[in-house]
Design a protein around this motif. Structure first.
Motif, PDB file in Angstrom:
ATOM      1  N   ARG A 107     -16.168   2.618   4.892  1.00 33.13           N
ATOM      2  CA  ARG A 107     -14.912   2.854   5.009  1.00 33.13           C
ATOM      3  C   ARG A 107     -13.876   2.284   5.873  1.00 33.13           C
ATOM      4  O   ARG A 107     -14.137   1.358   6.855  1.00 33.13           O
ATOM      5  CB  ARG A 107     -15.244   4.301   6.054  1.00 33.13           C
ATOM      6  N   ASP A 108     -12.936   2.003   5.253  1.00 37.35           N
ATOM      7  CA  ASP A 108     -11.825   1.189   6.093  1.00 37.35           C
ATOM      8  C   ASP A 108     -10.327   1.692   6.229  1.00 37.35           C
ATOM      9  O   ASP A 108      -9.704   1.857   5.463  1.00 37.35           O
ATOM     10  CB  ASP A 108     -11.732  -0.015   5.077  1.00 37.35           C
ATOM     11  N   ARG A 109     -10.172   2.338   7.403  1.00 35.59           N
ATOM     12  CA  ARG A 109      -9.208   3.236   7.594  1.00 35.59           C
ATOM     13  C   ARG A 109      -8.054   2.291   8.407  1.00 35.59           C
ATOM     14  O   ARG A 109      -8.416   1.643   9.468  1.00 35.59           O
ATOM     15  CB  ARG A 109      -9.506   4.545   8.342  1.00 35.59           C
TER      16      ARG A 109
ATOM     17  N   HIS B  79       0.899  -1.183   0.024  1.00 34.14           N
ATOM     18  CA  HIS B  79      -0.110   0.163   0.038  1.00 34.14           C
ATOM     19  C   HIS B  79       0.753   1.287   0.217  1.00 34.14           C
ATOM     20  O   HIS B  79       2.065   1.285   0.479  1.00 34.14           O
ATOM     21  CB  HIS B  79      -0.843  -0.132   1.217  1.00 34.14           C
ATOM     22  N   ASP B  80       0.203   2.281  -0.412  1.00 34.74           N
ATOM     23  CA  ASP B  80       1.011   3.554  -0.371  1.00 34.74           C
ATOM     24  C   ASP B  80       0.791   4.023   1.004  1.00 34.74           C
ATOM     25  O   ASP B  80      -0.279   3.991   1.834  1.00 34.74           O
ATOM     26  CB  ASP B  80       0.490   4.629  -1.308  1.00 34.74           C
TER      27      ASP B  80
ATOM     28  N   GLU C  58      -7.781  -2.910   4.367  1.00 34.44           N
ATOM     29  CA  GLU C  58      -7.365  -4.263   4.328  1.00 34.44           C
ATOM     30  C   GLU C  58      -8.028  -4.828   3.176  1.00 34.44           C
ATOM     31  O   GLU C  58      -7.936  -6.024   2.963  1.00 34.44           O
ATOM     32  CB  GLU C  58      -7.835  -4.980   5.697  1.00 34.44           C
ATOM     33  N   GLY C  59      -8.763  -4.163   2.301  1.00 35.23           N
ATOM     34  CA  GLY C  59      -9.198  -4.522   1.008  1.00 35.23           C
ATOM     35  C   GLY C  59     -10.548  -5.440   1.239  1.00 35.23           C
ATOM     36  O   GLY C  59     -10.837  -6.037   0.330  1.00 35.23           O
TER      37      GLY C  59
ATOM     38  N   THR D 188     -14.695  -5.500   1.464  1.00 31.37           N
ATOM     39  CA  THR D 188     -16.056  -5.020   0.901  1.00 31.37           C
ATOM     40  C   THR D 188     -17.250  -5.071   1.744  1.00 31.37           C
ATOM     41  O   THR D 188     -18.030  -4.358   1.568  1.00 31.37           O
ATOM     42  CB  THR D 188     -16.213  -5.266  -0.489  1.00 31.37           C
TER      43      THR D 188
ATOM     44  N   ASP E 207      -3.171   3.343   2.360  1.00 34.08           N
ATOM     45  CA  ASP E 207      -4.189   3.745   1.622  1.00 34.08           C
ATOM     46  C   ASP E 207      -4.966   2.095   1.295  1.00 34.08           C
ATOM     47  O   ASP E 207      -4.333   1.380   0.890  1.00 34.08           O
ATOM     48  CB  ASP E 207      -3.669   4.255   0.438  1.00 34.08           C
ATOM     49  N   GLY E 208      -6.130   2.147   0.992  1.00 35.66           N
ATOM     50  CA  GLY E 208      -6.921   1.103   0.689  1.00 35.66           C
ATOM     51  C   GLY E 208      -7.232   0.182   1.793  1.00 35.66           C
ATOM     52  O   GLY E 208      -8.212  -0.837   1.427  1.00 35.66           O
TER      53      GLY E 208
ATOM     54  N   LYS F 226       5.383   5.739  -1.439  1.00 33.66           N
ATOM     55  CA  LYS F 226       4.835   4.853  -2.299  1.00 33.66           C
ATOM     56  C   LYS F 226       5.192   3.442  -2.102  1.00 33.66           C
ATOM     57  O   LYS F 226       6.162   3.173  -1.503  1.00 33.66           O
ATOM     58  CB  LYS F 226       4.824   5.183  -3.837  1.00 33.66           C
ATOM     59  N   ASP F 227       4.246   2.522  -2.242  1.00 29.08           N
ATOM     60  CA  ASP F 227       4.738   1.055  -2.289  1.00 29.08           C
ATOM     61  C   ASP F 227       5.893   0.746  -3.088  1.00 29.08           C
ATOM     62  O   ASP F 227       5.873   1.221  -4.263  1.00 29.08           O
ATOM     63  CB  ASP F 227       3.582   0.393  -2.668  1.00 29.08           C
TER      64      ASP F 227
END
Length: 703
Positions: free
Chosen positions: A689-691, A567-568, A677-678, A680, A674-675, A588-589
């Motif tokens: 929202r997944d922080r 992830h970034d 844990e992936g 849904t 960012d993103g 960045k990754d």
């Protein structure tokens, strides 16, 4: 301090599994074969035993712990039933109930491990029932809040218990807020787990959170190599999350074990005792009214001195206890002596080092934000609820509805009556009044529905804490659930080693958890959610960090950070030893950056203000704890990561105030991945929202 990026997961398959009799058809139960006695008639021939999972002398603290239940079936037919552990505060407040089914054959016994989550000043009741509901036995214990440190000695008969149990100990870290003027101060408690009579193997926790009562775990190398896969994963997770493991070498060939190599960070070779081990160790003077203290010994007894050993390789370095290495956030010690056997167990020189090792293990907890399975005492979860509550983002609906009602009051009153009076038909205003009222009513309802939504949804706030370069870290997940109608949810753990409990419910509801443990794992069942209200669930577990985030020395003065998390990394704050902060808007990754290339926060006003707050330490015992001071982080991170400062504030307040966020001797990296844990969805609800936050501690990993 160097943290090695090495996981035990690839070698779990090499750990021999314990040999049992034919198991019961549930994961929670492990059958133990015994010679069947002559079964007397009646259900009275079924016996029931219960003990804390870490031994009879281990405390039942606030937070997570576990119980071991043994049901002996002396009847001539199989027995089915259920074991229940019920923890509650006062009468029926803050209830937590865990249940597990069991099946035990005729003339055999079954052992069931169950987790429990206790509250300070509450009580825990363990009950076993058959499938007809007949109580087979029960046991009640109180949740303690004692000033104790607990050492788990994984020995069938603990000789250390007689030597060190109830000994005075003086940790530097004091989360109790002082020892009191008349008390004896903290004491060391020593306990031992039960052993399986069929295999001779220890029965240890199968979840890392259940090690929460233990400050340190001590065992011999021949015991370590026999631990089953689930128990080994829990033990390694306990160390990874900040625990301490001390191993006494039982056989020279155990040095070739891949388990020891994984904890040490590489191949181990024997050497002569390290000079650090032989240095004089003086323990703090115990209180005058201490019930037991360890006498000073300048050197080891002659018989013990002849057997002292040293070790090198991997991340090992000489220490007071033998050779030590960091593993994740925890420590691994390969002891220069065997304190579980004579003559070392009777030597005050050895006893002092075991006592000091336990003290050090307890002090290290001060630098862990979320201690796996622990309860930090009184904390503020309101910010966590706000982060996860969709109602907080629908406040605009209240303002719009208020404006609409004001407009309705003006139109339905003065405008309506004046207009029809001017037309000479004043009574017609009464006809339009209910029409306007209905329009206003339905408009307010539609605004509310649009603001709150018609579908259920969930949100996550997760903090992963890991050693530099480690591919796995301890994770505290706050999982919020929101539905527009009353609903009962089933909330599963993210992995087989996690535990879950309800943290926040909306008034007038009260916490009443039921965790079911069976062949499908652990999960909360029948979690009731009220309409338009948010329930927050706390999960203690682990999370992957890709190939890890490395922090290594670069030359003599610089530090390099390499992001291989997948992830970034956004709004990253790198705090170097000596409280020297550097800031990176994004790493960045796959990117490698130097600390010298980051923004020096001491050169900007916002950074200077924040560092001043971090330096305003809080004292806990004799340790100075550096706060995160997330309120002052906002102007630093918000331009690059909107909402991140509020997330850090929620984490800081939910962790309590007795945390050293920035130990002065190691680097600490904070940021957002960012993103998330992936995922849904969660419990059948859309995840909106997944922080995902990270805290990386220490040096380690690939350059």
């Amino acid at each position: 301090m160097r943290l090695r990026a090495l996981s035990l997961v690839p070698i779990l398959a090499l750990a021999p599994l314990a040999t049992h009799a034919e198991p019961a058809p549930v994961v929670a139960a492990t059958a133990i074969a015994e010679a069947p006695p002559a079964p007397p008639p009646g259900r009275a021939s079924v016996s029931f035993e219960v003990a804390p999972l870490l031994g009879t002398t281990s405390p039942t603290p606030a937070g997570w712990s576990g119980f071991l239940v043994r049901v002996q079936n002396n009847e001539a037919k199989p027995l089915r039933g259920e074991v229940e552990v019920l923890s509650r505060l006062h009468s029926d407040q803050m209830r937590f109930r865990a249940t597990a089914p069991f099946v035990v054959g005729a003339g055999t016994s079954v052992i069931v491990r169950l987790p429990t989550h206790g509250n300070v000043y509450g009580e825990t009741n363990v009950v076993a029932r058959d499938d007809a509901g007949v109580v087979l036995g029960s046991h009640t214990t109180a949740v303690t809040n004692m000033q104790e440190l607990f050492l788990l000695d994984v020995s069938e008969t603990s000789r250390l218990k007689g030597a060190l149990h109830d000994a005075a100990i003086s940790p530097l870290y004091s989360p109790w807020g002082g020892y009191g003027a008349y008390g004896t101060g903290p004491q060391l408690k020593v306990g031992a787990p039960r052993f399986d009579p069929a295999t001779g193997d220890p029965i240890l926790p199968d979840r890392a959170a259940l090690y929460a009562p233990a400050s340190a775990v001590l065992l011999r190398s021949d015991t370590l190599v026999k631990i089953g896969a689930a128990e080994l994963e829990a033990l390694s997770g306990y160390v990874l999350a900040g625990g301490t493991l001390a191993v006494a070498l039982a056989r020279p060939e155990d040095l070739r074990s891949p388990l020891l190599a994984a904890f040490a960070g590489g191949e181990i070779t024997p050497t002569s005792p390290h000079s650090e081990t032989l240095r004089e160790l003086v323990l703090p003077a115990p209180p005058s009214n201490a019930t037991k203290s360890i006498p000073f010994a300048e050197s080891a007894a002659e018989e013990v001195g002849k057997t002292l050993a040293g070790f090198s390789g991997g991340n090992l370095h000489g220490s007071r206890y033998g050779a030590s290495a960091t593993y994740g956030l925890g420590e691994f010690h390969l002891l220069a002596f065997d304190p579980t056997r004579k003559p070392a167990v009777d030597d005050p020189w050895v006893q002092a080092r075991v006592l000091d090792l336990t003290r050090r293990a307890f002090d290290r907890k001060s630098s862990i934000v979320y201690r796996q399975g622990g309860a930090p005492g009184t904390v503020d979860l309101d910010r966590v609820r706000q982060e996860l509550d969709p109602n907080e983002s629908s406040r605009w609906g209240i303002a719009v509805a208020a404006i609409l009602l004001i407009a309705y009051a003006v139109l339905a009153g003065p405008v309506n009556f004046t207009m029809h009076a001017n037309k000479g038909k004043p009574l017609r205003a009464l006809v339009w009044l209910p029409i306007l009222s209905a329009i206003a009513f339905f408009a307010v309802v539609l605004i509310g529905l649009f603001a709150k939504g018609l579908t259920g949804r969930s949100r996550h706030l997760t903090l992963v804490e890991a050693g530099a370069g480690m591919t796995k870290g301890t994770a505290r997940r706050w999982r919020g659930f929101f539905t527009p109608r009353s609903k009962d949810l089933t909330v599963r753990t993210s992995d087989g080693s996690s535990v879950v409990t309800t943290a926040v419910v909306a008034s007038p509801a009260t916490i009443d958890d039921h965790m079911l443990v069976d062949r499908d794992g652990a999960r909360l069942v029948d979690l009731a959610i009220l309409p338009w209200q948010t329930v927050v669930v706390r999960e203690d577990g682990f999370a992957d960090v890709g190939e890890g985030i490395s922090i290594v020395h670069e030359g003599e003065k610089d530090t390099a950070v390499t992001n291989r998390s997948g992830h970034d990394l956004r709004a990253a704050i790198l705090m170097l030893p000596g409280l020297l902060p550097r800031y990176f808007p994004t790493i960045k990754d796959g990117e490698r950056v130097l600390a010298s290339a980051g923004k020096d926060l001491k050169t900007v006003t916002a950074g200077t203000t924040w560092i001043r707050q971090v330096n305003g330490t809080r004292r806990a015992g004799t340790l100075d704890l550096h706060p995160l001071s997330s309120v002052f982080v906002r102007p630093i991170v918000e331009p690059d990561a909107p909402g991140l400062a509020e997330a850090w504030l929620a984490v800081e307040q939910s962790a309590g105030g007795l945390v050293d966020w920035f130990p002065e001797d190691v680097p600490v990296l904070l940021g957002q991945l960012d993103g998330g844990e992936g995922k849904t969805s969660d419990a059948g609800l859309k995840l909106e929202r997944d922080r995902l936050l990270v805290r990386i501690v220490g040096y380690g990993g690939r350059p």
